[in-house]
Scaffold this motif. Structure first.
Motif, mmCIF file in Angstrom:
data_model
loop_
_atom_site.group_PDB
_atom_site.id
_atom_site.type_symbol
_atom_site.label_atom_id
_atom_site.label_comp_id
_atom_site.label_asym_id
_atom_site.label_seq_id
_atom_site.Cartn_x
_atom_site.Cartn_y
_atom_site.Cartn_z
ATOM 1 N N UNK A 102 0.835 -1.206 0.000
ATOM 2 C CA UNK A 102 0.000 0.000 0.000
ATOM 3 C C UNK A 102 0.863 1.247 0.000
ATOM 4 N N UNK A 103 1.931 1.221 0.772
ATOM 5 C CA UNK A 103 2.840 2.372 0.802
ATOM 6 C C UNK A 103 3.294 2.695 -0.621
ATOM 7 N N UNK A 136 -0.467 10.860 -2.338
ATOM 8 C CA UNK A 136 0.163 10.053 -1.305
ATOM 9 C C UNK A 136 -0.229 10.315 0.157
ATOM 10 N N UNK A 187 14.675 1.051 -3.597
ATOM 11 C CA UNK A 187 13.629 2.022 -3.919
ATOM 12 C C UNK A 187 14.258 3.299 -4.469
ATOM 13 N N UNK A 188 15.523 3.550 -4.108
ATOM 14 C CA UNK A 188 16.223 4.696 -4.673
ATOM 15 C C UNK A 188 16.987 4.206 -5.897
ATOM 16 N N UNK A 197 14.387 15.498 -4.888
ATOM 17 C CA UNK A 197 13.950 14.996 -3.588
ATOM 18 C C UNK A 197 14.904 13.938 -3.046
ATOM 19 N N UNK A 226 9.805 14.199 10.196
ATOM 20 C CA UNK A 226 10.706 15.335 10.004
ATOM 21 C C UNK A 226 11.217 15.864 11.340
ATOM 22 N N UNK A 270 15.437 10.971 -4.388
ATOM 23 C CA UNK A 270 14.918 9.617 -4.579
ATOM 24 C C UNK A 270 15.525 8.933 -5.791
ATOM 25 N N UNK A 281 7.208 7.229 -1.293
ATOM 26 C CA UNK A 281 8.022 8.298 -1.873
ATOM 27 C C UNK A 281 8.226 9.417 -0.879
ATOM 28 N N UNK A 282 7.121 9.791 -0.250
ATOM 29 C CA UNK A 282 7.182 10.858 0.751
ATOM 30 C C UNK A 282 8.077 10.455 1.899
ATOM 31 N N UNK A 283 7.894 9.212 2.346
ATOM 32 C CA UNK A 283 8.645 8.741 3.507
ATOM 33 C C UNK A 283 10.136 8.691 3.169
ATOM 34 N N UNK A 284 10.465 8.219 1.963
ATOM 35 C CA UNK A 284 11.878 8.097 1.594
ATOM 36 C C UNK A 284 12.512 9.459 1.316
ATOM 37 N N UNK A 285 11.689 10.456 0.924
ATOM 38 C CA UNK A 285 12.229 11.793 0.686
ATOM 39 C C UNK A 285 12.481 12.531 2.005
ATOM 40 N N UNK A 286 11.912 12.023 3.078
ATOM 41 C CA UNK A 286 12.081 12.655 4.384
ATOM 42 C C UNK A 286 13.427 12.244 4.986
ATOM 43 N N UNK A 335 1.794 1.627 -3.558
ATOM 44 C CA UNK A 335 0.748 1.956 -4.530
ATOM 45 C C UNK A 335 0.093 3.296 -4.203
ATOM 46 N N UNK A 336 0.044 3.690 -2.945
ATOM 47 C CA UNK A 336 -0.511 5.003 -2.611
ATOM 48 C C UNK A 336 0.520 6.103 -2.802
ATOM 49 N N UNK A 337 1.774 5.715 -2.965
ATOM 50 C CA UNK A 337 2.825 6.706 -3.169
ATOM 51 C C UNK A 337 3.397 7.276 -1.886
ATOM 52 N N UNK A 338 2.899 6.803 -0.747
ATOM 53 C CA UNK A 338 3.397 7.367 0.508
ATOM 54 C C UNK A 338 4.864 7.003 0.750
#
Lengths: 389, 262
Positions: free
Chosen positions: A219-220, B101, A387-388, B67, B119, B69, A227-232, A222-225
């Motif tokens: 789900x992480x 997301x 993932x990167x 970003x 963060x 990635x 990406x957000x988590x890894x960019x943090x 397919x929902x794209x979350x």
């Protein structure tokens, strides 16, 4: 109801399935694989020859008695026998070299000659109730045959014929007594469920955690979350750890519930250290979480995750000694069992809960689980790093 | 780890002389596909840089690279004076992905709490910022509803809030106004201007040419290269037109010709 619309839908679905190679492969190959294993396991259990250790009579006049015993023993294909000394009984049974020991009095010949009723003692290893019950049955039959033979010999002697067997001076229909069998572990009231209950804890902690993690991680993605988590600033290791902690906690609660249910609702017999039970559950859970993360990257949707179940779970259920002891599997299949974490978990959980084993006794199983866990962590770490691009 | 983040914040603070984002000869190859092909780009502090280009032109890849990635196959990307990917820079970046997301089974507030926490924000400061951003994207009244029940526009607003709640110095917004009604789109762009005023740099990709006109500078991305780059006025003048759409078609045609002659 529109035929064309239904047909359009049907065509689309069939097209999607045909295009999904993995689904095709898994749908057709995995059932074959599982069925083959099931077949082998169910028919190939001829290797399941119970093993009986004999503490033979050694006093004067025992040679003829031992010959008689050997003649009455079932063929080796149905019962494997070995001869041990009286002080070896516990160690042989605990090491798993035999399933039961039949102890004859040392002076069996003399007791018979004096018209006494010699007492034979059966000692059962007992942690597998099915094996114990079968053993009890075949040993009882063996003693009965021996008894009949001795009585016959006595009556032949009464008719003036000299038999090979020493004199028995009791005019009775039965000369031998088989004392109530002694159980090293468990007891006569242990059932199949008693042996099955401990493994539930392992199976559940591994399976559900695997399933939930893989779906959650999918789900992480397919929902794209993800990406957000890894960019943090969150590190990859932290991501894996977060998953491990979340699900381990969950699995421990689950293990407590299963344990309480098993003890208080199913009223299963148990002894041993609960801390060790949870230790096994933790090792399995961490493995399950990481296997889930690893395998989720090979799935595009929840449906494909479900397809992993027979592969991850079906095989382990059949081969990890849940229903049949690993030792009863065909020899070529046994090494496969020892590649599966549930095999070690089942051994450890049974040892702790049925035999009351301590940490040192299950250390080899714990070590194997630890190795498997580290391997899974390695795989999931590589997966997350990938993932990167 | 502690040491690297310390030196990180040190050089981040002294990076005032250099542009916020510097891309030099960036190449990215996925298999046989050259998604980025020798891209050069600088973005200054406090501007809104618009990335325009057809689907598949490499906008999202560039965003993901900024970003941290995606690693460039060749060339270098520096953000805040540091070569990417660098975990020390991650805290200063906010990334709004093309998909909205979000964790659908959590409430808006729970989503914001999660992203704040990763963060490193916590306690009262975290709650204060969450309330502030909820106010700004007008979701305060729905903060405790599960996201699965949100409309597309609400999800998009929450997604933007999640990218900005930790007050990043560089906000990467990948098509933030997809599926957003004109009224809300205007509100988004007013908000972006406000953020620029506060010193936040924004990189935004869009297909709406009226939005492109509101950027401080624009880059037209095609064939993995910047075909044109400048303020909206410069691009219009260079194409000899007053219409943004005509200007883009002009630059795209010129780029295709260069491709053929090369």
């Amino acid at each position: 109801m529109s035929g064309t619309r239904i047909l359009a839908l049907t065509t689309r679905i069939m097209r999607q399935i045909v295009r999904d190679r993995r689904t095709l492969a898994l749908v057709f190959l995995v059932p074959l694989l599982v069925m083959s294993v099931l077949y082998v396991v169910l028919t190939g259990s001829s290797g399941a020859v119970p093993r009986l250790a004999l503490v033979r009579p050694t006093g004067t006049g025992s040679e003829a008695l031992n010959l008689l015993i050997d003649r009455l023993l079932p063929p080796a294909s149905r019962l494997k026998t070995m001869t041990i000394a009286a002080d070896e009984v516990e160690s042989v049974l605990n090491k798993g070299e035999a399933d039961a020991a039949l102890i004859f009095p040392t002076d069996l010949a003399a007791q018979l000659a004096h018209g006494e009723h010699p007492r034979l003692q059966l000692v059962l290893e007992g942690s597998d109730p099915t094996v114990a019950a079968a053993m009890r049955e075949s040993v009882t039959a063996l003693v009965r045959q021996l008894d009949v033979a001795l009585v016959q010999a006595q009556s032949q002697r009464g008719q003036g014929q000299q038999g090979p067997v020493p004199a028995v001076n009791v005019p009775a229909t039965s000369v031998l007594t088989l004392a109530t069998p002694r159980y090293l572990h468990g007891g006569p009231d242990y059932t199949f469920n008693d042996a099955l209950a401990p493994v539930f804890i392992g199976v559940f902690s591994f399976f559900f955690v695997f399933l939930l993690t893989s779906v959650a991680f999918l789900r992480e993605r397919s929902q794209g979350t993800i990406e957000r988590v890894l960019a943090s600033p969150l590190r990859r290791g932290e991501l894996v750890m977060g998953y491990v902690c979340g699900f381990t906690l969950f699995a421990l609660v689950q293990a407590v519930v299963v344990l309480l249910f098993v003890i208080f609702v199913l009223r299963v017999h148990y002894q041993g250290n609960l801390g060790l039970v949870f230790l096994v559950a933790i090792l399995l859970t961490v493995s399950g979480v990481n296997l889930g993360i690893f395998l989720s990257t090979f799935a595009q949707n929840e449906f494909q995750i479900i397809q992993f179940i027979p592969l991850v779970f079906g095989l382990q259920v059949l081969l990890s000694g849940i229903f049949w002891p690993v030792a009863q599997l065909p020899a070529w299949l046994q090494p496969v069992s020892y590649l599966l974490p549930l095999t070690y978990a089942n051994e450890a959980l049974r040892d702790v809960m049925l035999k009351g084993s301590d940490f040192a006794q299950i250390a080899p199983q714990l070590a194997a689980l630890l190795v498997f866990m580290l391997l899974m962590i390695g795989l999931s770490a590589v997966t997350v790093r990938r993932q990167v691009a | 780890m502690a040491e690297s983040s310390q030196t990180g914040s040190h050089s981040l603070a002294t990076g005032a002389g250099e542009p916020l984002v510097v891309c030099e000869g960036v190449v990215k190859v996925f298999g046989k596909l050259r998604v980025l092909d020798g891209l050069n780009l600088t973005i200054g502090t406090g501007e809104t840089f618009g990335l325009v280009g057809p689907n598949g032109s490499g906008k999202t890849t560039l965003m993901r690279m900024l970003a941290g990635l995606v690693r460039p196959t060749a060339g270098g990307v520096r953000v805040l004076g540091r070569c990417l990917p660098d975990p020390a820079v991650a805290a200063s970046i906010g990334y709004m992905t093309q998909l909205s997301a979000l964790y659908l089974d959590l409430t808006a507030r729970e989503n914001l709490r999660f992203f704040c926490s990763i963060y490193g924000l916590r306690g009262q400061e975290r709650e204060r910022r969450i309330n502030e951003i909820l106010e700004r994207v007008e979701l305060s009244a729905n903060a405790d509803r599960v996201v699965a029940t949100f409309s597309g526009g609400m999800r998009q607003r929450l997604s933007l809030a999640c990218a900005l709640v930790h007050r990043p110095r560089l906000a990467l917004l990948d098509e933030p106004t997809v599926g957003v009604d004109p009224e809300l789109r205007r509100a988004f762009w007013d908000y972006f201007a406000q953020l620029n005023g506060e010193g936040t740099t924004i990189v935004v990709s869009t297909h709406h040419l009226d939005e492109a006109a509101r950027c401080s500078r624009l880059g037209l991305l095609r064939f993995g290269k910047l075909l044109a780059c400048g303020t909206p006025q410069e691009l219009l003048a260079g194409a000899g037109t007053s219409d943004m759409e005509t200007a883009f078609l002009y630059y795209a045609a010129r780029g295709r010709q260069e491709e053929v002659t090369a």
